[in-house]
Design a protein around this motif. Sequence first.
Motif, PDB file in Angstrom:
ATOM      1  N   LEU A  44       0.574  -1.024  -0.078  1.00 26.61           N
ATOM      2  CA  LEU A  44      -0.104   0.063  -0.135  1.00 26.61           C
ATOM      3  C   LEU A  44       0.755   1.032  -0.017  1.00 26.61           C
ATOM      4  N   GLN A  45       2.156   0.863  -0.267  1.00 25.72           N
ATOM      5  CA  GLN A  45       2.933   2.306  -0.261  1.00 25.72           C
ATOM      6  C   GLN A  45       3.715   2.207  -1.841  1.00 25.72           C
ATOM      7  N   PRO A  46       3.484   3.157  -2.649  1.00 22.18           N
ATOM      8  CA  PRO A  46       4.072   3.473  -3.943  1.00 22.18           C
ATOM      9  C   PRO A  46       5.640   3.170  -3.974  1.00 22.18           C
ATOM     10  N   ASN A  47       6.273   2.361  -4.815  1.00 24.61           N
ATOM     11  CA  ASN A  47       7.563   2.285  -5.020  1.00 24.61           C
ATOM     12  C   ASN A  47       8.420   3.614  -5.217  1.00 24.61           C
ATOM     13  N   ALA A  48       7.822   4.258  -6.376  1.00 21.49           N
ATOM     14  CA  ALA A  48       8.524   5.609  -6.840  1.00 21.49           C
ATOM     15  C   ALA A  48       8.699   6.537  -5.614  1.00 21.49           C
TER      16      ALA A  48
ATOM     17  N   PRO B  40       8.751   9.891  -5.913  1.00 20.20           N
ATOM     18  CA  PRO B  40       7.733  11.052  -5.800  1.00 20.20           C
ATOM     19  C   PRO B  40       6.532  10.652  -5.350  1.00 20.20           C
ATOM     20  N   GLU B  41       6.000   9.372  -5.571  1.00 21.80           N
ATOM     21  CA  GLU B  41       4.580   9.177  -5.216  1.00 21.80           C
ATOM     22  C   GLU B  41       4.553   8.571  -3.947  1.00 21.80           C
ATOM     23  N   ARG B  42       5.740   7.923  -3.508  1.00 15.37           N
ATOM     24  CA  ARG B  42       5.759   7.726  -1.850  1.00 15.37           C
ATOM     25  C   ARG B  42       5.590   9.103  -0.997  1.00 15.37           C
ATOM     26  N   ALA B  43       6.538  10.217  -1.559  1.00 16.18           N
ATOM     27  CA  ALA B  43       6.511  11.582  -0.879  1.00 16.18           C
ATOM     28  C   ALA B  43       4.871  11.898  -0.910  1.00 16.18           C
ATOM     29  N   ARG B  44       4.282  12.058  -1.939  1.00 13.74           N
ATOM     30  CA  ARG B  44       2.980  12.389  -2.198  1.00 13.74           C
ATOM     31  C   ARG B  44       2.039  11.764  -1.210  1.00 13.74           C
ATOM     32  N   MET B  45       2.166  10.574  -1.216  1.00 14.33           N
ATOM     33  CA  MET B  45       1.165   9.667  -0.204  1.00 14.33           C
ATOM     34  C   MET B  45       1.764  10.353   1.148  1.00 14.33           C
TER      35      MET B  45
ATOM     36  N   CYS C 150      -4.034  12.514  -7.574  1.00 12.69           N
ATOM     37  CA  CYS C 150      -3.537  11.705  -8.620  1.00 12.69           C
ATOM     38  C   CYS C 150      -4.532  11.757  -9.707  1.00 12.69           C
ATOM     39  N   ASP C 151      -4.229  11.920 -11.192  1.00 16.05           N
ATOM     40  CA  ASP C 151      -5.231  11.785 -12.102  1.00 16.05           C
ATOM     41  C   ASP C 151      -5.651  10.279 -12.434  1.00 16.05           C
ATOM     42  N   ALA C 152      -4.829   9.540 -11.810  1.00 15.13           N
ATOM     43  CA  ALA C 152      -4.809   8.098 -12.387  1.00 15.13           C
ATOM     44  C   ALA C 152      -5.763   7.256 -11.469  1.00 15.13           C
ATOM     45  N   GLY C 153      -6.638   8.091 -10.664  1.00 16.38           N
ATOM     46  CA  GLY C 153      -7.673   7.084  -9.937  1.00 16.38           C
ATOM     47  C   GLY C 153      -7.543   6.849  -8.491  1.00 16.38           C
ATOM     48  N   TYR C 154      -6.409   7.194  -7.935  1.00 12.73           N
ATOM     49  CA  TYR C 154      -6.099   7.014  -6.338  1.00 12.73           C
ATOM     50  C   TYR C 154      -5.782   8.363  -6.064  1.00 12.73           C
ATOM     51  N   ILE C 155      -5.601   8.815  -4.652  1.00 12.12           N
ATOM     52  CA  ILE C 155      -5.294  10.064  -4.293  1.00 12.12           C
ATOM     53  C   ILE C 155      -3.715  10.443  -4.417  1.00 12.12           C
TER      54      ILE C 155
END
Length: 213
Positions: free
Chosen positions: A85-89, A91-96, A148-153
């Motif tokens: 439930l934590q993105p690998n990339a 930038p995405e992990r930081a955004r989370m 995020c435009d791709a569906g999840y927050i």
Amino acid sequence: MSDRKIELFSYKFSVYSRIVRIVLAEKGIDFETHEINPFASDVPARYLNIHPFKRVPTIRHGNFTLYETGPVTQYLDEAFNGPSLQPNAAPERARMRQIIAIIDSYGYWPLVRKVFSSTFKEEIDEAMLNEGLQESAPVLAALEKLVCDAGYIAAPSYSLADAHVIPMIDYFLMVPEGAAMFIRYPKLTHWWDHIKERPSTISTRPILSSEKS
Ligand SMILES: N[C@@H](CCC(=O)N[C@@H](CS)C(=O)NCC(=O)O)C(=O)O
């Protein structure tokens, strides 16, 4: 990954407890609940011993006890099998993490403790409601920019940030003035329209009767 069962100290109406229950559901982790009302005047001393700030939730996993929802959900994600439930990339992990920090620091109090709680009394507390709505606007505007435009927050896949934001938005939307404000944020509305149908959102939704807190 672990054969010790998670114990969850939580309160049925608590948004923070629900965040943990959502993550437990998403990961498919078996757990047992100890119901603690943190708003009661007689919170058991043995609970205060494990949570000195008299809040819920707390988890216990064998000898390991942990409170503070952000670290708790990260622990559950990392210590157990199931979908990550934590993105690998980075930038995405930081955004989370940023979205979780925003909703914790600036969102919980106006959305839940002012807007939602303003409806608890016999008559709505209009001053509290209006103050809460005013203070909620910049929080929703910030999330609208970040979603995020791709569906999840926070990322193209479901993350701990979705779990963290859902319970607070759900309570906010139960107040008609909150719902009327929310539709001014089209990207957030789009996110909500699909996330509200997710099984973990539905199965953890508190059943509110006249008893609220
Ligand atoms: N920082 C805590 C916040 C937890 C929290 O505020 N929980 C609320 C219930 S949703 C609570 O226990 N409130 C009791 C109180 O405010 O006295 C966390 O992340 O777990």
